[in-house]
Write an enzyme that holds these catalytic residues in place. Structure first.
Site, PDB file in Angstrom:
ATOM      1  N   ASP A 153       5.684  61.380  47.946  1.00  0.00           N
ATOM      2  CA  ASP A 153       6.670  60.352  47.607  1.00  0.00           C
ATOM      3  C   ASP A 153       7.816  60.950  46.809  1.00  0.00           C
ATOM      4  OD1 ASP A 153       4.891  60.755  45.410  1.00  0.00           O
ATOM      5  OD2 ASP A 153       5.580  58.887  44.498  1.00  0.00           O
TER       6      ASP A 153
ATOM      7  N   ASP B 231      11.461  67.928  44.418  1.00  0.00           N
ATOM      8  CA  ASP B 231      10.279  67.205  43.941  1.00  0.00           C
ATOM      9  C   ASP B 231       9.729  66.294  45.019  1.00  0.00           C
ATOM     10  OD1 ASP B 231       8.326  66.350  42.223  1.00  0.00           O
ATOM     11  OD2 ASP B 231       9.638  65.139  40.976  1.00  0.00           O
TER      12      ASP B 231
ATOM     13  N   HIS C 240      14.683  64.802  40.647  1.00  0.00           N
ATOM     14  CA  HIS C 240      15.175  63.440  40.436  1.00  0.00           C
ATOM     15  C   HIS C 240      16.698  63.368  40.278  1.00  0.00           C
ATOM     16  CE1 HIS C 240      11.004  62.175  38.583  1.00  0.00           C
ATOM     17  NE2 HIS C 240      10.907  62.848  39.723  1.00  0.00           N
TER      18      HIS C 240
ATOM     19  N   GLU D 158       2.935  59.338  43.337  1.00  0.00           N
ATOM     20  CA  GLU D 158       2.885  60.161  42.127  1.00  0.00           C
ATOM     21  C   GLU D 158       3.985  59.785  41.152  1.00  0.00           C
ATOM     22  OE1 GLU D 158       3.869  63.610  39.498  1.00  0.00           O
ATOM     23  OE2 GLU D 158       5.129  62.632  40.999  1.00  0.00           O
ATOM     24  N   GLU D 159       5.111  59.288  41.684  1.00  0.00           N
ATOM     25  CA  GLU D 159       6.287  59.057  40.849  1.00  0.00           C
ATOM     26  C   GLU D 159       6.281  57.710  40.134  1.00  0.00           C
ATOM     27  OE1 GLU D 159       8.194  61.331  40.185  1.00  0.00           O
ATOM     28  OE2 GLU D 159       8.486  62.719  41.854  1.00  0.00           O
TER      29      GLU D 159
ATOM     30  N   HIS E 143       2.422  65.937  46.283  1.00  0.00           N
ATOM     31  CA  HIS E 143       2.715  64.520  46.533  1.00  0.00           C
ATOM     32  C   HIS E 143       3.848  64.376  47.538  1.00  0.00           C
ATOM     33  CE1 HIS E 143       6.409  64.162  44.044  1.00  0.00           C
ATOM     34  NE2 HIS E 143       5.809  64.944  43.168  1.00  0.00           N
TER      35      HIS E 143
END
Length: 365
Positions: free
Chosen positions: A79, A107, A340, A137-138, A77
């Site tokens: 994003d 990530d 994150h 995705e997030e 992903h």
């Protein structure tokens, strides 16, 4: 002259994978704002004669059409979660270890960078490869670009084995736990807090739920040789309307992470048995995925990258592949504990290791 804000960023994919990671991360792409990085990826892939390129929203698909017997899907992903003063990226050294610091480094743009470099350079792999870089995705599952691609273009997500570039410290993690969120509601009767005896306090009744959670012992479940750790936790609690009113309602939100041997329906039944007699509503759930290590392709992949597979405790999009009948594993640079985080940073050696392992497998699979 001011730069053109509509210009497509240019990625130099002839650079090393560490430099490509930095290029990607410095193109901000918080969920919902992936267009610029998707444009850059699409432009770079369309310059490759050996790749057929498709785009669905801000999801980019590039695939070989070599007529190989097997097809592998490799996805990541593009994003990130929101920024917190952690862009642009920078290099730093901590306790003698070199890192790239900044949002998205773990990530999961380091994994995407490795994939992009190999997509460009490996023109004659022994298996056909479908590369997928997807958006959203997030955030909410219904926005997920991989899920949207499966609905809009199911033919692009057909394969014999899949690798998802989620951060795993450059080690293979098989399958993933399922996840479920449920709201448990207690009800009472409002009254003035000076005359509490004429009401019934719903927040006090929440103590039964919290006591059950505090006493709960999560299972450790072996699935195809990997041991998955479950978890059941309160993640949010709300109730009350004013400082002088006995609350008539309290809501405890719980999150259940369940082993991939258990279906979502079985997970829900477990919660209902555990909180028998209480009002429980499931608000979100996603099936887990079994390890996916029993196919010849996955066994060969594990042998090529070295080491032993571990279980993935969190939920990832390998579950989407599993639901489509495609065995899938997680493999990417970065420590998941730094995903994150405000000090998100990826160890440079893991980027190099991940590229080396994936290249070795694709060159000899």
């Amino acid at each position: 002259m001011l730069p053109d804000p509509t210009a497509v960023p240019v990625l130099d994919l002839s650079a090393d994978s560490i430099s490509i990671t930095r290029q990607l991360c410095d193109i901000e792409s918080v969920s919902g704002n992936e267009k610029a990085v998707a444009d850059a990826i699409e432009a770079a892939m369309r310059a490759c004669a050996h790749l057929e390129v498709e785009r669905d929203g801000d999801t980019v698909v590039a695939r070989t059409r070599l007529g190989r017997e097997k097809r592998v899907i490799i996805a990541g992903h593009i994003d990130t979660v929101p920024l917190n003063d952690n862009l642009p990226t920078r290099f730093e050294t901590i306790d003698g270890i070199d890192y790239l610091w900044g949002r998205g480094t773990v990530d999961m743009k380091a994994g995407v960078a490795v994939q992009l470099k190999l997509a460009v350079e490996l023109t004659e792999p022994p298996v056909d490869v479908t590369w997928i870089w997807y958006d959203n995705e997030e955030v909410s599952s219904d926005l997920n670009g991989l899920g949207r691609l499966a609905r809009n273009h199911p033919e692009l997500i057909v394969g014999d084995f899949a690798i998802l570039g989620e951060p795993t410290r450059a080690e293979v993690e098989g399958g993933c736990n399922g996840t479920m969120r449920a709201e448990i509601r207690t009800r009472g009767l409002r009254a003035h807090s000076a005359r509490a005896w004429v009401g019934h306090n719903a927040i006090h009744d929440a103590g039964t739920v919290l006591a059950t959670l505090a006493a709960y012992v999560p299972r450790e479940v072996e699935v195809e040789g990997l041991v998955y750790r479950e978890g059941l936790n309160a993640v949010r609690i709300s109730g009350g309307i004013a400082g002088n009113v006995i609350p008539d309602e309290c809501v405890i939100e719980v999150n259940y992470r369940f082993a991939p041997s258990r279906s979502a329906a079985e997970a829900e039944q477990h919660l209902r048995e555990l909180f028998d007699g209480l009002e429980l509503v499931v608000v979100d759930s996603a099936e887990g995925a079994r390890p996916g290590l029993d196919s010849p392709l996955s066994a060969g992949f594990l042998a090529a990258v070295g080491g032993e597979a571990a279980p993935k405790y969190g939920w990832t999009d390998v579950a989407r592949f599993s639901a489509l009948g495609v065995p899938a594993v997680n493999y990417g640079p970065g420590d998941p504990l730094k995903a994150h985080a405000d000090d998100e940073r990826v160890e440079l050696s893991q980027i190099v290791s991940c590229e080396r392992g994936l290249r070795a497998w694709l060159a000899g699979s």
